[in-house]
Design a protein around this motif. Structure first.
Motif, mmCIF file in Angstrom:
data_model
loop_
_atom_site.group_PDB
_atom_site.id
_atom_site.type_symbol
_atom_site.label_atom_id
_atom_site.label_comp_id
_atom_site.label_asym_id
_atom_site.label_seq_id
_atom_site.Cartn_x
_atom_site.Cartn_y
_atom_site.Cartn_z
ATOM 1 N N GLU A 10 1.525 -7.286 6.302
ATOM 2 C CA GLU A 10 2.179 -6.070 6.802
ATOM 3 C C GLU A 10 2.246 -6.086 8.329
ATOM 4 O O GLU A 10 3.259 -5.714 8.921
ATOM 5 N N ASN A 26 13.697 -4.274 5.859
ATOM 6 C CA ASN A 26 13.746 -3.401 4.684
ATOM 7 C C ASN A 26 14.093 -4.208 3.436
ATOM 8 O O ASN A 26 13.545 -3.970 2.353
ATOM 9 N N SER A 28 13.286 -7.258 2.933
ATOM 10 C CA SER A 28 12.064 -7.992 2.597
ATOM 11 C C SER A 28 11.074 -7.118 1.847
ATOM 12 O O SER A 28 10.367 -7.591 0.941
ATOM 13 N N ARG A 29 11.003 -5.857 2.207
ATOM 14 C CA ARG A 29 10.087 -4.951 1.511
ATOM 15 C C ARG A 29 10.483 -4.785 0.041
ATOM 16 O O ARG A 29 9.620 -4.730 -0.839
ATOM 17 N N TYR A 30 11.773 -4.713 -0.216
ATOM 18 C CA TYR A 30 12.212 -4.587 -1.602
ATOM 19 C C TYR A 30 12.031 -5.897 -2.368
ATOM 20 O O TYR A 30 11.729 -5.883 -3.568
ATOM 21 N N LYS A 33 8.395 -5.791 -3.320
ATOM 22 C CA LYS A 33 8.139 -4.842 -4.405
ATOM 23 C C LYS A 33 8.622 -5.402 -5.737
ATOM 24 O O LYS A 33 7.932 -5.275 -6.761
ATOM 25 N N TYR A 58 3.632 -10.452 -3.697
ATOM 26 C CA TYR A 58 4.077 -9.427 -2.750
ATOM 27 C C TYR A 58 4.167 -10.001 -1.335
ATOM 28 O O TYR A 58 5.157 -9.790 -0.622
ATOM 29 N N LEU A 62 7.361 -10.395 1.052
ATOM 30 C CA LEU A 62 7.373 -9.646 2.309
ATOM 31 C C LEU A 62 7.720 -10.533 3.503
ATOM 32 O O LEU A 62 8.427 -10.111 4.425
#
Length: 206
Positions: A10, A26, A28-30, A33, A58, A62
């Motif tokens: 993170e 953003n 990459s975050r999806y 997830k 994850y 990310l």
């Protein structure tokens, strides 16, 4: 070697985003997830002893595009990410920085410009000739095609999104076919559609 855990991942994404504050983070975050959700279901349904680690999945999602910290680029972000991660000893993460873009292990299957040195180009070419993919590589290749910066999406929408930015090429259809095969590979274990696992994916069809 420094430890790559959830907190460090993170931190690295946030640091990279500040250097290049564009929608890639953003997305990459999806991807991350989606990877965690799929692995969770995969582990529940797998009849073998082979399990995947949710946290690792994850993290790989990310940071798969971490090379974008250097700014706007095409294929250069692959080698930039590889070099960044390998400098910390994150070998698998470094591999995924390149492998996520090559569901076909052939440098000629790329769809964007090789905006890098000849040395870096030849490194990626040799890398692809020798690398062995595992389920994490396949997972991130799939999840990369299930995520836009504003949410999950069906594969066809992501394919069009990429085509509008980079164009289409003879290898485009082969890449799409491979992603569908990877989707079917994971679905054969979870006995369910990937689309049924990802929240609000049908809201992002149009």
């Amino acid at each position: 070697m420094e430890i790559l855990d959830l907190d460090r991942a993170e931190y690295e994404l946030n640091k990279a985003y500040k250097l290049n504050p564009t929608p890639w983070a953003n997305h990459s975050r999806y991807v991350a997830k989606a990877a965690k959700i799929i692995v969770s279901e995969y582990n529940k349904k797998s009849s073998s002893n082979k399990k995947l680690n949710e946290d690792d999945a994850y993290i790989f999602g990310l940071l798969h595009d971490i090379g974008r910290y250097t700014g706007i680029s095409a294929e250069r972000h692959l080698i930039d990410g590889y070099k960044y991660c390998i400098s910390y000893g994150w070998e698998k993460m470094a591999q995924i920085c390149i492998s996520h873009a090559f569901m076909i292990k052939d440098i000629n299957s790329a769809i964007a410009a090789f905006d890098m040195s000849d040395e870096d180009y030849n490194f990626i070419k040799k890398f692809l000739n020798n690398v062995q993919y595992d389920d994490y590589d396949l997972l991130i290749q799939l999840c990369d095609s299930l995520a836009l910066p504003d949410g999950f999406c069906i594969l066809e929408k992501r394919f069009v999104d990429v085509a509008l930015r980079y164009g289409t090429f003879p290898q485009s259809a082969l890449r799409w076919k491979k992603i569908f095969e990877i989707k079917e590979y994971f679905e054969s274990t979870i006995s369910n559609s990937i689309y049924d696992l990802l929240p609000n994916i049908k809201d992002n069809i149009y």
